[in-house]
Design an enzyme around this catalytic site. Structure first.
Site, mmCIF file in Angstrom:
data_model
loop_
_atom_site.group_PDB
_atom_site.id
_atom_site.type_symbol
_atom_site.label_atom_id
_atom_site.label_comp_id
_atom_site.label_asym_id
_atom_site.label_seq_id
_atom_site.Cartn_x
_atom_site.Cartn_y
_atom_site.Cartn_z
ATOM 1 N N SER A 188 0.987 -1.131 -0.079
ATOM 2 C CA SER A 188 0.075 -0.035 -0.150
ATOM 3 C C SER A 188 0.908 1.185 -0.087
ATOM 4 O O SER A 188 0.628 2.075 -0.661
ATOM 5 C CB SER A 188 -1.001 -0.084 1.276
ATOM 6 O OG SER A 188 -1.808 -1.076 1.173
ATOM 7 N N ARG A 232 -14.114 -6.404 -10.429
ATOM 8 C CA ARG A 232 -14.016 -5.900 -9.170
ATOM 9 C C ARG A 232 -15.249 -4.811 -9.297
ATOM 10 O O ARG A 232 -15.179 -4.021 -10.511
ATOM 11 C CB ARG A 232 -12.825 -5.642 -8.529
ATOM 12 C CG ARG A 232 -12.210 -7.193 -8.350
ATOM 13 C CD ARG A 232 -10.959 -6.962 -7.928
ATOM 14 N NE ARG A 232 -11.030 -6.453 -6.496
ATOM 15 C CZ ARG A 232 -9.772 -6.185 -5.828
ATOM 16 N NH1 ARG A 232 -8.588 -6.374 -6.241
ATOM 17 N NH2 ARG A 232 -9.838 -5.665 -4.549
ATOM 18 N N GLN A 260 -9.154 2.194 -0.336
ATOM 19 C CA GLN A 260 -9.034 2.556 -1.704
ATOM 20 C C GLN A 260 -9.852 3.691 -1.978
ATOM 21 O O GLN A 260 -9.625 4.772 -2.791
ATOM 22 C CB GLN A 260 -9.070 1.435 -2.667
ATOM 23 C CG GLN A 260 -8.024 0.109 -2.471
ATOM 24 C CD GLN A 260 -8.248 -0.826 -3.314
ATOM 25 O OE1 GLN A 260 -9.359 -1.067 -3.937
ATOM 26 N NE2 GLN A 260 -7.257 -1.961 -3.212
ATOM 27 N N ASP A 280 -6.836 -8.040 4.786
ATOM 28 C CA ASP A 280 -5.932 -8.739 3.934
ATOM 29 C C ASP A 280 -5.548 -9.979 4.721
ATOM 30 O O ASP A 280 -5.082 -11.013 4.106
ATOM 31 C CB ASP A 280 -4.942 -8.027 3.383
ATOM 32 C CG ASP A 280 -5.456 -6.996 2.428
ATOM 33 O OD1 ASP A 280 -6.332 -7.189 1.752
ATOM 34 O OD2 ASP A 280 -4.641 -5.959 2.149
ATOM 35 N N ARG A 304 -13.123 -14.168 -1.645
ATOM 36 C CA ARG A 304 -12.022 -15.050 -0.609
ATOM 37 C C ARG A 304 -12.967 -15.749 0.462
ATOM 38 O O ARG A 304 -12.345 -16.784 1.184
ATOM 39 C CB ARG A 304 -11.124 -14.033 0.221
ATOM 40 C CG ARG A 304 -9.999 -13.603 -0.691
ATOM 41 C CD ARG A 304 -9.146 -12.538 -0.137
ATOM 42 N NE ARG A 304 -7.984 -12.254 -1.007
ATOM 43 C CZ ARG A 304 -7.154 -11.260 -1.108
ATOM 44 N NH1 ARG A 304 -7.348 -10.408 0.067
ATOM 45 N NH2 ARG A 304 -6.190 -10.928 -1.929
HETATM 46 C C1 S3P Z 1 -5.663 -1.137 0.266
HETATM 47 C C2 S3P Z 1 -6.744 -1.200 0.617
HETATM 48 C C3 S3P Z 1 -7.689 -2.488 0.841
HETATM 49 C C4 S3P Z 1 -6.660 -3.800 0.840
HETATM 50 C C5 S3P Z 1 -6.083 -3.823 -0.359
HETATM 51 C C6 S3P Z 1 -5.079 -2.463 -0.324
HETATM 52 C C7 S3P Z 1 -4.864 0.025 0.095
HETATM 53 O O1 S3P Z 1 -8.793 -2.529 -0.081
HETATM 54 O O2 S3P Z 1 -7.490 -4.898 0.896
HETATM 55 O O3 S3P Z 1 -5.213 -4.763 -0.305
HETATM 56 O O4 S3P Z 1 -3.651 0.223 -0.345
HETATM 57 O O5 S3P Z 1 -5.625 1.000 0.200
HETATM 58 P P1 S3P Z 1 -10.148 -2.070 0.097
HETATM 59 O O6 S3P Z 1 -9.884 -0.402 0.248
HETATM 60 O O7 S3P Z 1 -10.842 -2.304 -1.031
HETATM 61 O O8 S3P Z 1 -10.682 -2.332 1.416
#
Ligand code: S3P
EC number: 2.5.1.19
Length: 436
Positions: A23, A122, A169, A314, A345
């Site tokens: 991230s 997605r 995200q 995750d 998942r």
């Molecule tokens: C992430 C946010 C998470 C996570 C992903 C990385 C990020 O997703 O599952 O592996 O870097 O902002 P979501 O925002 O869809 O929960």
């Protein structure tokens, strides 16, 4: 196809530094690009997903030099990005896609984003809906998926948006759009999610305030490039920690792993399960990190519900694996977001672990896991990542406790977040055999 290591008799031992946080690596490219001057990133994660981010920024006019885990970004500022000549290929990366949609929504050009099969399933309306309210336009499929063309609007309106899903995200996409609007935008989270974007924006000189779940971002900041060292990825460390907890005789230390409190829920969950895990030598910077020591432990079942989920989102496949070896029934609820990850998942974890002898019942928003159940080889001696990196690594950890030959199908997905996973695992196993 990969033949997995099984029957590890002497445990995992030694020290290891896992690769940089995924991230944070993505965000280092983004903030480096929209700042002025140079940003030098060390311990960057050179995985497929992060390379998708580098390529996308190169295609929109940002010079990025990249050698293994060191990246140099020559920032062009928010007004220096250029229209790409071809569609931008996001590969498998949801983070690249959603954050880029936010950034491009304030630009004076259009761009098309495409992705692989999994990413093209997605949901993207969760970002395009609020970004449309701010004034950007999107052409997307009827199902609200990639391919998407974003028509940016250089006169974006400030945003005021209560997030309907707990997603870092989506939040980050809106923050990147808000940076391009005049005045202040307000984003209200449903639950606290990982706050790497907020921390990095501050570190680059932006103006962002957090009060409870409300985030206020001031548009048109002047951001300045800087040096940045990415801490180890706790989501990658989690696989070796789980392996050490499960394989008798293990004792490992993972060095300089990120322990941002919005990300480190896995450590709290493990402590609640009775695991022997220690956090040593913490360093408190914009992104805190520490050394993590884990030793093989007896585990007990726990209950995880909605408030627990974002900080372990995750790691839930691994928690499910650990729960198969814990005493009692583990209940995971409020985790329906797992169904829209790289794979569904909930279904994939249930099917793959049940064929190894686990007793997991699927719930609409989680799983019930009955433990402890001894795991054994499946009839066909095969497990499948289904193209999902985290499922592949979780199954490789499960294999360590089995006897006989087990093949992992679609193992190449692991390079999405951890290209050196198998050699790092081998290193911890080899140290075990040297010491004992
Ligand atoms: C992430 C946010 C998470 C996570 C992903 C990385 C990020 O997703 O599952 O592996 O870097 O902002 P979501 O925002 O869809 O929960």
């Amino acid at each position: 196809m990969k033949i997995l290591r099984t029957n590890i008799r002497k445990g995992l031992h030694g020290e290891l530094r896992v690769p940089g946080d995924k991230s944070i690596s993505h965000r280092s490219i983004i903030f480096g690009a929209i700042s002025s001057g140079e940003t030098e990133v060390t311990h960057f994660l050179p995985s497929d997903d992060c390379l998708s981010t580098i390529r996308a920024f190169q295609a929109i006019g940002v010079p990025v030099e990249h050698t293994h885990d060191r990246v140099l970004i020559h920032g062009v500022t928010l007004s220096g990005l250029q229209a790409p000549r071809r569609p931008l290929n996001m590969g498998n990366s949801g983070t690249t896609t959603r954050l880029l949609l936010g950034l491009l929504s304030g630009q004076p050009f259009s761009a098309q984003l495409t992705g692989d099969q999994s990413l093209s399933r997605r949901p993207m309306r969760r970002v395009t809906d609020p970004l449309s309210e701010a004034g950007a336009r999107f052409d997307l499929t009827e199902g609200g998926t990639l391919p998407i063309t974003v028509h940016g609007n250089p006169n974006l309106r400030p945003i005021r948006y209560p997030l309907p899903v707990a997603s870092a995200q989506v939040k980050s996409a809106l923050i990147l759009a808000a940076l391009q609007a005049d005045g202040k935008s307000t984003i209200i989270e449903k639950q606290q999610t990982r706050d790497h974007t907020e921390r990095m924006l501050k570190a680059f000189g932006g103006d962002i305030e957090q009060s409870g779940l409300t985030i206020t971002v001031t548009g048109k900041p002047h951001l300045t490039g800087r040096k940045l060292a990415v801490p180890g990825d706790i989501s990658s460390a989690a696989f070796f920690i789980a392996a050490a907890l499960l394989v008798p005789g293990s004792l490992i230390t993972l060095k300089q792993v990120g322990i941002n409190p919005t990300r480190s829920g896995f450590l709290d969950v493990l402590k609640r399960m009775g695991a022997d895990i220690q956090v040593k030598h913490p360093v408190h910077q914009a992104e805190a990190f520490a050394d993590l020591t884990a030793r093989c432990s007896e585990l007990r079942a726990i209950r995880l519900s909605r408030p627990d989920i974002p900080a372990v989102i995750d790691e839930l496949p691994l928690i499910a694996l650990l729960a198969t070896q814990a005493q009692g029934v583990t209940e995971i609820t409020g985790a329906e977001e797992l169904r829209v990850k790289e794979t569904d998942r909930i279904t994939v974890v249930t099917e793959e672990l049940n064929q190894l002898g686990a007793r997991i019942t699927e719930l609409p928003d989680g799983m019930l896991i009955h433990g402890p159940t001894p795991l054994h080889l499946p009839e066909d001696q095969k497990v499948d990542s289904h193209g999902d990196h985290r499922i592949g690594m979780m199954l490789a950890v499960a294999a360590l406790t089995l006897k006989g030959e087990l093949k992992l199908l679609n193992d190449s997905a692991i390079s999405i977040s951890y290209p050196g996973f198998f050699s790092d695992l081998d290193q911890l196993i080899a140290k075990g055999s040297v010491r004992l």
